[in-house]
Write a protein that holds these residues in place. Structure first.
Motif, PDB file in Angstrom:
ATOM      1  N   GLY A  13      34.876  26.877  29.365  1.00  0.00           N
ATOM      2  CA  GLY A  13      35.367  25.515  29.534  1.00  0.00           C
ATOM      3  C   GLY A  13      36.775  25.284  29.014  1.00  0.00           C
TER       4      GLY A  13
ATOM      5  N   SER B  40      34.105  40.286  31.793  1.00  0.00           N
ATOM      6  CA  SER B  40      33.553  39.142  32.515  1.00  0.00           C
ATOM      7  C   SER B  40      33.455  37.938  31.577  1.00  0.00           C
TER       8      SER B  40
ATOM      9  N   HIS C 144      45.131  27.945  39.159  1.00  0.00           N
ATOM     10  CA  HIS C 144      45.298  27.082  40.332  1.00  0.00           C
ATOM     11  C   HIS C 144      46.353  26.002  40.088  1.00  0.00           C
TER      12      HIS C 144
ATOM     13  N   GLU D 279      47.973  25.895  54.336  1.00  0.00           N
ATOM     14  CA  GLU D 279      48.855  24.725  54.444  1.00  0.00           C
ATOM     15  C   GLU D 279      50.188  25.071  55.106  1.00  0.00           C
TER      16      GLU D 279
ATOM     17  N   ARG E 217      50.210  18.778  41.261  1.00  0.00           N
ATOM     18  CA  ARG E 217      49.695  18.241  42.523  1.00  0.00           C
ATOM     19  C   ARG E 217      48.418  17.474  42.299  1.00  0.00           C
ATOM     20  N   GLY E 218      48.008  16.751  43.312  1.00  0.00           N
ATOM     21  CA  GLY E 218      46.755  16.013  43.241  1.00  0.00           C
ATOM     22  C   GLY E 218      46.943  14.721  42.474  1.00  0.00           C
TER      23      GLY E 218
ATOM     24  N   SER F  98      40.529  23.307  32.013  1.00  0.00           N
ATOM     25  CA  SER F  98      39.080  23.423  31.870  1.00  0.00           C
ATOM     26  C   SER F  98      38.575  24.827  32.169  1.00  0.00           C
ATOM     27  N   SER F  99      39.431  25.727  32.579  1.00  0.00           N
ATOM     28  CA  SER F  99      39.043  27.125  32.777  1.00  0.00           C
ATOM     29  C   SER F  99      40.303  27.922  33.081  1.00  0.00           C
TER      30      SER F  99
ATOM     31  N   THR G 147      40.566  29.746  35.695  1.00  0.00           N
ATOM     32  CA  THR G 147      40.771  29.516  37.128  1.00  0.00           C
ATOM     33  C   THR G 147      41.593  28.252  37.340  1.00  0.00           C
ATOM     34  N   GLU G 148      41.253  27.178  36.598  1.00  0.00           N
ATOM     35  CA  GLU G 148      42.027  25.950  36.769  1.00  0.00           C
ATOM     36  C   GLU G 148      43.472  26.150  36.291  1.00  0.00           C
TER      37      GLU G 148
ATOM     38  N   HIS H 113      42.839  33.266  46.015  1.00  0.00           N
ATOM     39  CA  HIS H 113      42.380  32.024  46.648  1.00  0.00           C
ATOM     40  C   HIS H 113      43.509  30.990  46.710  1.00  0.00           C
ATOM     41  N   ALA H 114      44.344  30.962  45.674  1.00  0.00           N
ATOM     42  CA  ALA H 114      45.473  30.028  45.697  1.00  0.00           C
ATOM     43  C   ALA H 114      46.459  30.429  46.786  1.00  0.00           C
TER      44      ALA H 114
ATOM     45  N   ALA I  94      45.044  29.310  50.027  1.00  0.00           N
ATOM     46  CA  ALA I  94      45.201  27.861  50.201  1.00  0.00           C
ATOM     47  C   ALA I  94      46.627  27.536  50.633  1.00  0.00           C
TER      48      ALA I  94
ATOM     49  N   HIS J 171      43.593  38.678  40.331  1.00  0.00           N
ATOM     50  CA  HIS J 171      42.267  38.075  40.241  1.00  0.00           C
ATOM     51  C   HIS J 171      42.026  37.172  41.455  1.00  0.00           C
ATOM     52  N   SER J 172      40.764  37.026  41.825  1.00  0.00           N
ATOM     53  CA  SER J 172      40.441  36.242  43.025  1.00  0.00           C
ATOM     54  C   SER J 172      40.992  34.813  42.947  1.00  0.00           C
TER      55      SER J 172
END
Lengths: 460, 460
Positions: free
Chosen positions: A203, A8, A74, A111, A218-219, A67-68, A70-71, A103-104, A107, A98-99
């Motif tokens: 972080g 963890s 993603h 779309e 993206r973004g 920054s993580s 997860t990021e 989640h990606a 998402a 992994h979740s």
């Protein structure tokens, strides 16, 4: 007080701490600036990128810090999907990712894209040829973890990478659990990882994208130029992350062997010391420091609390420990018992004594929880009865439905059936798992007025 | 060695450093976990959220920590736009917002939405009624900074907030530059800020979303529940950010007044000590610690280097200091000179002596750069000539086109014109600005075979 939840988050490595402290004074300025504080920060950032790239096995300009973890996952997935949008909008992934990966995928589906989850075997590994069959002409990206975060099972990354390469599909490898332990098998196109899993600070994540991989971030655009993460870089933490990655990788040779022996001991002793336990995950192709087992007739949340009171910090994939009251998607995909689930992941430096004490404490803790719940003793057959039985466990949460089943099975004549009415999601997983452990037959699940009716035939 | 670029990143505040160190040992575990290390981390996170919420002026459950100010802005804008998608896809913003806001607006337009940039006056402030006119029935969100990051000019947030409220449009206030200096005017719906601007560590932003504001996070879901940022929380940095926010806000009363006096001195002395300087930004409604000025006939990059050599770290909005070779969008929107631009932003603790030494050094540095570039002396009129002049500055970068213009203006008869051919983007801004400073007439820009022809009429 032994902390057994390294998967963890690992405690900060001493090297990370030192590097963090040193760069608090040297690395707070904007590395994009031309003045001396900026140049100094820029040099620290470049050195950190080089060190991390060396550990990952890529070029420094193929790697960015995020920054993580997860990021990293993603932005890696969304960038690769966008980059290959003309090919299609299909994502292939294992069912035990992994979740953040799941989640990606969700998402993408929201779309209008599609995804295929490749099933795993009872040890939690994908079959490479099954993964290969999930690759379609419109597959934009494939995702496979290097090793699973709940069971430690290593995935056949090299084999899957070869199939992806043959199909022309880029492969993103989520190496969050393994990067601190050693090299990732070759053949990945994108690689994501997370520093606080290897003893770096929170972080910081990293994302490597091989040259030549089509990638369209993206973004909103960032200020830091193409391929750089948006926002001001978290430099002291990045420096600490890179320094500790190098340090843990150097220590990994000796430490992996030591921790593997400790985990082997847990894998061997737990089933000997605690009745009605299922140890899950691949016994050989696995991370050195991680082991997962599930205890019949035990409520995971109570078990965690009792172990915490005894001084052991572990995690669980049981439904009662999740906010959604569903068992871990990993255990579900493996089809193994989820009740009374415990994941033990040893941080570097864990001693033989720590593990010994855990093995001393565990049997009593499990027995205490079972007694409170009125679980049946391991061997207590009751006299046989005539009629088919119905056990009503509606409204009762895991592990009660399984406990109620175990209590009455002795009353069922061999060859007869018993029906368990249950509306707890975990029963779907745990009643079949109990049957397999007890060598009884799980006939199947039938719809009922409320919840489901699980039919079990007594064989022995 | 004075560091005068606090608006870019402030050195770590001693309180932040202490809090960071303390929570490295206490705050590395996952606050979502049930065991003691997790509970301890969870308590630290809750306390940090409470402290930050108090400074922001919101409820703790209205605030989340993000991984940077940029991420706070991006997720705030995208979440608010998604939440009001049924209303429309129009965004109103000032022309001088931070690039993170402009990038979010560009991303909206790339997806088919629209945005309106509200112009600013020569001091860089929006006119509230002009902002009000930009609000349309399909406006999903308005964005306005509390104060500008390049000029320090404060925006009329309260007035714009009232107009937004009347129109039923939520207002996102980017408070990155001001939150450490004092309260943000009331009336915002969303507020974003960045910890390293107030002496907290990098890697922490905050986003507050008032209860009742429609907000639909975009992208993959997080693990941490609704409204929480995805990924593992960067806890030691969050704790340090919250602690230092409280500390700088307590010190701000005295420190703001002290820094305001120092900036007043720079604003008064620079035009006295250095010829041909334009001090920009509102002289009164401004941040206490920030001042920007531009020096005619000076190349910003050389100026930065020379000041750096003299021991001063400042930043610049000149085109030659940006990777895109365009002047800062803020100076452009204000229509002020961009060449030889210098932003001085004083960190807390800056002394009178530091500022005094800067004022001593600056005139010689500017004069040296001008001499190297062959800039005209302040008053050196040459005898008038007959024919209309053409100055070819094609292929020459800022400040050369303006220097060439200044060299020949004395040869132009009063009432006559001179044409400057230039293809440097900055000339568009700097030639009109020079005309205004020199009380000459900028007739206009005409297309040319290469670049543009800027026509200037000599008036004096």
């Amino acid at each position: 007080m032994p902390y057994f939840d390294a998967a963890s988050s690992a405690p900060l490595h001493p090297v990370a701490r030192q590097a963090l402290l040193a760069s608090l004074d040297e690395g707070w300025a904007d590395p994009a600036r031309l003045y001396r504080e900026g140049r100094r920060a820029g040099m620290l950032l470049a050195a950190a990128r080089e060190a991390a790239a060396e550990a990952v096995g890529c070029r420094p300009d193929e790697l960015v810090f995020t920054s993580s973890g997860t990021e990293a996952v993603h932005s890696g997935i969304s960038g690769a999907l966008s980059g290959r949008r003309r090919v299609g909008r299909h994502l292939a992934l294992s069912a035990v990712e992994h979740s953040s990966v799941l989640h990606a995928a969700a998402a993408l589906e929201a779309e209008g894209g599609t995804s295929t989850e490749v099933a795993v075997d009872r040890h939690g590994a994908v079959d490479p040829s099954a993964f290969g069959r999930a690759l379609r002409p419109d597959t934009a990206l494939a995702c496979l973890q290097s090793a699973n975060h709940e069971t430690g099972t290593e995935q056949p990354v090299a084999e899957v990478a070869a199939l992806c390469a043959a199909a022309g599909v880029p492969l993103l490898v989520d190496a969050a659990q393994s990067l601190g332990r050693g090299p990732v098998p070759d053949g990945w196109s994108l690689l994501a990882a997370s520093a606080h899993k290897w003893g770096g600070p929170a972080g910081v994540g990293l994302l490597a994208v091989r040259k030549g991989v089509r990638f369209a971030p993206r973004g909103p655009a960032g200020d830091r130029g193409p391929g750089r993460a948006a926002g001001f870089p978290n430099l002291p933490a990045i420096v600490a992350a890179a320094a500790s990655l190098r340090a843990v990788r150097e220590e990994a040779g000796a430490e992996n062997a030591r921790l593997r022996a400790l985990v082997d001991r847990i894998r061997a002793e737990v089933p000997r010391l605690v009745p009605d336990v299922e140890v899950v995950g691949d016994p050989v192709r696995r991370l050195p420091h991680l082991v997962t087992f599930s205890c019949l007739y035990v409520d995971g949340e109570t078990l965690l609390h009792e172990l915490d009171r005894a001084g052991f910090s572990v995690s669980s994939g049981s439904s009662c420990t999740s906010s959604t009251l569903t068992p871990s998607h990993v255990l579900k995909a493996m089809g193994v018992l989820s009740e009374g689930n415990i994941r033990v992941s040893l941080p570097d430096g864990t001693t033989r004594e720590d593990v010994g004490r855990f093995l001393e404490v565990l049997p009593g803790v499990v027995a205490g929880v079972r007694e409170k719940l009125g679980a049946p003793a391991a061997a207590s057959p009751s006299p046989a009865r005539e009629a088919p039985l119905v056990v009503d466990a509606l409204g009762r949460r895991c592990p009660v439905p399984v406990i109620e089943l175990a209590k009455v099975i002795g009353e069922v004549p061999v060859g007869g059936t018993v029906t368990v009415l249950a509306d707890d999601e975990a029963a779907r997983l745990d009643i079949p798992a109990w049957c397999e452990m007890r060598e009884q037959e799980y006939v199947g699940e039938e719809p009922a007025d409320r919840g489901s009716a699980h039919v079990v035939r007594r064989l022995v």
